[in-house]
Design an enzyme around this catalytic site. Structure first.
Site, PDB file in Angstrom:
ATOM      1  N   ARG A   1      -4.700  -5.927   5.163  1.00 45.60           N
ATOM      2  CA  ARG A   1      -3.649  -6.235   6.128  1.00 45.60           C
ATOM      3  C   ARG A   1      -4.120  -7.094   7.290  1.00 45.60           C
ATOM      4  NH1 ARG A   1       0.183  -1.492   7.718  1.00 45.60           N
ATOM      5  NH2 ARG A   1       1.314  -3.374   8.293  1.00 45.60           N
TER       6      ARG A   1
ATOM      7  N   HIS B   1       0.002   7.654   9.777  1.00 49.18           N
ATOM      8  CA  HIS B   1      -0.087   7.310  11.189  1.00 49.18           C
ATOM      9  C   HIS B   1       0.462   8.441  12.031  1.00 49.18           C
ATOM     10  CE1 HIS B   1       0.445   2.893   9.795  1.00 49.18           C
ATOM     11  NE2 HIS B   1      -0.829   3.094  10.057  1.00 49.18           N
TER      12      HIS B   1
ATOM     13  N   LEU C   1       0.832  -1.201   0.000  1.00 50.02           N
ATOM     14  CA  LEU C   1       0.000   0.000   0.000  1.00 50.02           C
ATOM     15  C   LEU C   1       0.862   1.244   0.000  1.00 50.02           C
ATOM     16  CD1 LEU C   1      -2.512  -1.096   2.788  1.00 50.02           C
ATOM     17  CD2 LEU C   1      -3.013  -0.954   0.339  1.00 50.02           C
TER      18      LEU C   1
ATOM     19  N   GLU D   1       4.767  -3.551  13.297  1.00 46.49           N
ATOM     20  CA  GLU D   1       4.333  -2.629  14.350  1.00 46.49           C
ATOM     21  C   GLU D   1       2.823  -2.440  14.347  1.00 46.49           C
ATOM     22  OE1 GLU D   1       5.570   1.865  15.584  1.00 46.49           O
ATOM     23  OE2 GLU D   1       4.743   1.574  13.581  1.00 46.49           O
ATOM     24  N   ASP D   2       2.262  -2.462  13.130  1.00 44.88           N
ATOM     25  CA  ASP D   2       0.829  -2.185  13.043  1.00 44.88           C
ATOM     26  C   ASP D   2      -0.036  -3.311  13.586  1.00 44.88           C
ATOM     27  OD1 ASP D   2       1.535  -0.554   9.934  1.00 44.88           O
ATOM     28  OD2 ASP D   2       1.131   0.357  11.892  1.00 44.88           O
TER      29      ASP D   2
ATOM     30  N   VAL E   1       7.333   2.873   0.328  1.00 47.35           N
ATOM     31  CA  VAL E   1       5.973   2.370   0.588  1.00 47.35           C
ATOM     32  C   VAL E   1       5.529   2.766   1.995  1.00 47.35           C
ATOM     33  CG1 VAL E   1       5.986   0.519  -1.108  1.00 47.35           C
ATOM     34  CG2 VAL E   1       6.935   0.104   1.164  1.00 47.35           C
TER      35      VAL E   1
ATOM     36  N   ASP F   1       2.477  -6.039   2.882  1.00 50.52           N
ATOM     37  CA  ASP F   1       2.858  -5.081   3.927  1.00 50.52           C
ATOM     38  C   ASP F   1       3.295  -5.757   5.222  1.00 50.52           C
ATOM     39  OD1 ASP F   1       0.459  -3.184   2.432  1.00 50.52           O
ATOM     40  OD2 ASP F   1       2.375  -2.249   3.000  1.00 50.52           O
TER      41      ASP F   1
ATOM     42  N   CYS G   1       8.065   1.055  12.197  1.00 52.59           N
ATOM     43  CA  CYS G   1       7.133   0.107  11.585  1.00 52.59           C
ATOM     44  C   CYS G   1       7.684  -1.304  11.530  1.00 52.59           C
ATOM     45  CB  CYS G   1       6.800   0.514  10.147  1.00 52.59           C
ATOM     46  SG  CYS G   1       6.103   2.147   9.995  1.00 52.59           S
TER      47      CYS G   1
ATOM     48  N   ARG H   1      -6.718   4.779   9.550  1.00 50.19           N
ATOM     49  CA  ARG H   1      -6.530   3.388   9.919  1.00 50.19           C
ATOM     50  C   ARG H   1      -6.996   3.071  11.337  1.00 50.19           C
ATOM     51  NH1 ARG H   1      -2.699   1.051   6.475  1.00 50.19           N
ATOM     52  NH2 ARG H   1      -3.015   2.007   4.429  1.00 50.19           N
TER      53      ARG H   1
END
Lengths: 723, 271
Positions: B93, B169, B25, B73-74, B260, B68, B266, B141
């Site tokens: 994701r 973010h 993404l 981290e996400d 990206v 991704d 991240c 998000r």
């Protein structure tokens, strides 16, 4: 047993803590007949009950002092007496008022049922959670604080993670049982303890694991670690109130459910668990309530021009008032050097005169620093109540004698940087007093009593000091209170104008040195209206104007502290007051000048020298301040009048106001007269008229000019005007 | 609980799939193609830097169907032994969390809470933990429902939401450089977020203003500041190196994955 109300003197030699020692200054009761006694039962923080018989007319302070004596607690100001209703709603007992009346009030207003003839049942709780428990002077105070926190955690008021429950629990165990000893402490030695609302075996195991790591810590040390961790929790010391945010001006609109939290630093706003806003005390200019709504006025931000007012809808009027009181108390305790004296007699003072009556944190720290006794011996036995086992302390663990205060150098540095600490600075610590092991018990007791007496005397002396009058004795000349009741409908509390806030402005350090993002410094509050001396109840003598202070006074600005008073401008109500007070009438927009106070028909008006008007508005009030200088008969007088008009609906629990079509117009007026020179010439009437035009709800009253003695000659070039 | 801020013993990272080149993404309109080999080299250097700072590395394999996935981290927010496994804001994701959850729960023994509520979304990149409180960026998000679950999961700390209008973010332009020191980009969105944090946070922080927003994403790990490379952000790197902070600094390259929208934080979950 003869009643001791009012009879105890401060330095009574034979007064022992266990007796009914009272600091309440009441007039001596005529002992012609036996005084009715009432049994009070207080649930203490360690779960025990303290029962005592009080004079039925006793005030809250008396019971409070007895409890603190019983607990051997000197740092009392953080605590208070509560009544809790079945919904766990908390009501604080006002120390200055009769307990009986407050209970009656609760019964009537809150539908609280107190069994007739039965004992009055109360709680003893922490009212102000100190942001830095390490700075408390005595371990016994910390002990009581930790007991409160333990209850907060178990009752779900202080949410914690699993890890925190375990860590806090481990410190409790250390303080109560001492070092972990595998021989003494069997697998389920913790089963009698309660650490969390939902305690699992896993939690107990974690507690044990951590308990082992605290070897060597004394009970006081363990307790301090407990508090050092507890104080960091997000909800520590936060008093929560349910509310709704008003979506728009309509009172009936559905709002979003929120929680308002009052704490040492200010006001917090939560939606569910999320912190959606925060207003530190310096940012709040005014807090007020009206009917069941609670309002705060916020200082404009860096990029904003105007103040904003935010309204909240509380479940009912009492809840709004309760929230308001809690804010006033917290702000006063944590932010001010000394409490504001309650507003003294005005005419027709019908708003709330409630002010926090105790000492501020600053004051209590100063007093506490003078505490000079060996640490009182006490046992920590809370957890044992849950056990069916023997109540004996575990063998090998003996109560010990502590030093006056813990060795703070061993502790981790204080991590919380958030508290806007009142700049009390370094406290002068009393010297350590070594335990006097070789004196006889009797001598020790006498020594103890003498010390306590000394502290008591110091306290009384400290408390009897009145705050220095701030320049601008706004209220020094106000008429006496003629109303004995204090029915409260709404009240405003000008928070920012507290003169003696000592918090210095804080700037954020800029690490790379190229820019600064300093926090906006707190403005120096206008000096004139706060913490003034207001110590006479007698009819103010017109001639005794406190002149000098007002000489240099500038016209008050919108930030000036205001009092909102409810007043029914009815003809019926007036005659009571006109004898001592300028007349306030709502008849029409007429301005006239009067010579004397007692409302006699207009006489030869003085020459208007100058006039100024400043108007400020809130959602429901209009404040108009007029400063006029006139000359009459060679006497120059300046009069400052402040008028606040509030429009709004009445509430059903009001019983003394005149209602006009269900609405109420209120006025409050304060006047001060001083002499001064002026060469300005302004049309007072025009100004007032203009203000009146802008505010249709505002009612113009008469302007009264007082005669002054001991005056100066003034050159005049103004023209008087009357409308 | 009383652990000093920024002390970790383990890092969870994830390998880079080939699909990152075409399918990851991006916010930008034009795709700047990732050189996957170079990205893997940079990633290895990043992991080595963490290893050098005393962390044990747990590396998950990359998955081609999850382009991704290197941005672990996400997938979770870890604090004081508890991990909140998130529901990433972008549907593509969502599948990334399963492997992460497994390793957190089984291999690392953390207490795992899984965000399953249908309306709640959260990317860990929106969650800034300062050591004393949480700030959650409400972005494309992450929504309030997600923030609420975070608040419930970590009751010790206050959780304050920060609206994010532009940018991916919160941590794209605002991270902790050191205890009580926040690195904040100089762009308007970053500065706006910083004002919010200042006004509504519980605690006070010093600010380190970083010229390039993207470079404001840095990491404070076991007493060292990991930050952007000088050849990628010369001005910002200089700001870091010359900042008056007592901690040593380490530059970490991240040129490829930045294409990206991947930044330093991240790429790992720090425990």
């Amino acid at each position: 047993m003869p009643s001791e109300e009012g009879a105890n003197e401060v330095n009574q030699q034979d007064a022992v803590p266990a007796e009914n020692k009272t600091e309440v200054k009441t007039s001596p009761v005529k002992k012609t007949k036996p005084v009715k006694m009432q049994l009070c039962r207080v649930l203490l923080l360690d779960g025990t009950e303290y029962e005592v018989e009080l004079d039925k007319k006793a005030k809250g302070q008396q019971l409070f002092d007895m409890i603190c004596d019983h607990l051997n607690l000197l740092e009392k100001d953080y605590f208070g007496i509560t009544y809790r209703d079945p919904q766990d709603q908390k009501y604080w007992l006002d120390p200055l008022k009769e307990i009986r009346k407050q209970i009656k009030d609760l019964e009537e207003k809150e539908n609280v049922i107190i069994p007739p003839g039965g004992p009055w049942v109360f709680g003893f709780n922490v009212k102000f959670y100190p942001p830095d428990p390490a700075q408390l002077q005595e371990d016994i105070t910390r002990y009581q604080l930790s007991l409160q926190i333990r209850d907060d955690i178990l009752k779900g008021r202080l949410p914690c993670s699993f890890v925190t429950h375990a860590l806090l629990g481990s410190y409790i165990v250390q303080s109560e049982l001492g070092d972990y000893d595998p021989e003494e402490h069997s697998a389920d030695y913790l089963s009698e303890f309660k650490f969390a609302p939902n305690q699992t075996k896993e939690l107990e195991e974690k507690v044990m694991e951590l308990h082992k790591t605290h070897k060597g810590q004394t009970p006081a040390e363990a307790e301090l670690h407990y508090l050092e961790n507890a104080k960091k929790l997000a909800m520590y010391g936060v008093d929560l109130h349910h509310a709704k945010v008003r979506q728009d001006e309509k009172d009936d609109s559905e709002g979003v459910e929120i929680m308002l939290g009052v704490c040492a630093n200010g006001l917090l706003i939560y939606r569910d668990r999320l912190r959606i806003n925060r207003f530190a005390w310096p940012k709040i200019l005014k807090i007020s309530f009206k009917r069941s709504n609670f309002y705060i006025k916020i200082r404009p931000g860096e990029f904003e021009q105007f103040e904003s007012t935010i309204g909240f809808k509380l479940p009912n009027h009492r809840a709004a008032k309760r929230l308001w009181k809690v804010c006033v108390e917290h702000h006063t305790f944590f932010r001010l050097v000394s409490p504001e004296p309650p507003p003294k007699s005005k005419i027709l003072f019908l708003g709330s005169k409630f002010r926090y009556s105790g000492r501020t944190q600053h004051q209590t720290r100063q007093i506490s620093a003078l505490i000079d006794r060996p640490a009182p011996n006490f046992e920590r036995t809370l957890s044992k109540r849950f056990s069916s086992k023997s109540m004996d302390a575990a063998p090998g663990y003996a109560p010990y004698r502590e030093q006056n205060r813990p060795d703070l150098s061993k502790l981790p540095p204080d991590m919380s940087a958030s508290a806007d600490a009142v700049g009390a600075g370094k406290l002068p610590y009393a010297d350590d007093v070594p335990p006097q092991g070789d004196e006889s018990q009797g001598e020790k007791d006498a020594e103890q009593q003498r010390r306590q007496k000394n502290i008591h005397e110091m306290k009384m002396e400290f408390l009897s000091q009145t705050p220095q009058p701030a320049p601008g004795g706004w209220d020094a000349r106000t008429p006496p209170k003629t109303l004995s009741q204090q029915k409260e409908e709404k009240e405003e509390h000008e928070v920012a104008a507290a003169v003696q806030e000592t918090v210095p402005p804080v700037a954020e350090p800029e690490v790379n040195g190229t820019e600064t993002h300093a926090a906006p410094p707190e403005p120096a509050a206008p000096e004139e209206l706060t913490n003034k001396v207001d110590d006479d109840d007698e009819i103010p003598n017109v001639e005794n104007a406190v002149v000098d202070e007002l000489e240099s006074q500038e016209p008050p600005t919108v930030e000036v502290k205001t009092e909102t008073v409810k007043y029914v401008a009815s003809d019926e109500a007036q005659p009571e007051f006109t004898s001592s007070v300028p007349i306030v009438k709502t008849e029409s927009k007429t301005i006239t000048y009067e010579q004397n106070e007692d409302g006699e028909p207009d006489q030869d008006p003085g020459v208007l020298v100058s006039a100024q008007t400043v108007t400020s508005e809130t959602i429901s009030t209009t404040t108009t301040t007029h400063i006029t200088k006139t000359v009459k008969g060679g006497v120059a007088e300046t009069r400052i009048e402040k008028r606040i008009v509030i429009t709004g609906d009445t509430d059903i629990d009001h019983d003394q106001y005149m209602k006009k079509d269900g609405t109420l117009e209120t006025h409050m007026e304060r006047t001060t007269v001083l002499t001064g020179d002026s060469n300005q010439d302004e049309a007072l009437a025009d100004l007032i008229k203009e203000a009146a035009d802008q505010n249709p709800d505002m009612t113009v009253t008469k302007v009264v000019v007082h005669k002054e003695e001991g005056e100066q000659q003034v050159t005049t070039n103004g023209t008087g005007e009357d409308d | 609980m009383a652990a000093a801020f920024g002390r970790y013993h383990t890092a969870v990272v994830r390998g880079i799939p080939d699909s990152v080149r075409y399918d990851a993404l991006i916010q930008a309109e034009q795709r700047d193609y990732v050189d996957v080999e170079k990205a893997r080299q940079e990633h290895a250097a990043y992991v080595q830097a963490l290893r050098d700072l005393g962390l044990k590395i747990v590396e998950l394999p990359g998955a081609e169907d999850l382009p991704d996935c290197p941005f672990v981290e996400d997938c979770a927010v870890v604090c004081n032994g508890t991990a909140l496994v998130t529901r990433p804001g972008h549907s593509s994701r969502r599948g990334e969390v399963h492997a992460v959850k497994k390793v957190l729960e089984e291999d690392l023994g953390l207490e795992v809470v899984h965000m399953v509520e249908d309306e709640a979304t959260m990317d860990g990149g929106d969650v800034l933990f300062t050591g004393k409180e949480f700030f959650v960026g409400l972005s494309n998000r992450t929504n309030e429902a997600g923030a609420r679950i975070l608040a419930e999961t970590f009751p010790d700390y206050s959780v304050t939401t920060v609206p994010i209008a532009r940018g991916l973010h919160l941590k794209c332009f605002c991270t902790m450089a050191a205890p009580d020191v926040m690195a904040v980009g100089e762009g308007p969105e970053a500065q706006r977020a910083w004002q919010e944090i200042r006004a509504r946070g519980d605690h006070k922080y010093a600010v380190l203003n970083i010229p390039d927003d993207g470079a404001a994403n840095c990491m404070f790990v076991n007493g060292t500041i990991m930050h952007c490379a000088a050849d990628e952000f010369p001005k910002s790197a200089k700001t870091f190196t010359s900042a008056r902070l007592e901690y040593p600094r380490v530059q970490v390259p991240n040129k490829e994955l930045a294409k990206v929208d991947g930044s330093l934080t991240c790429l790992s979950l720090l425990i």
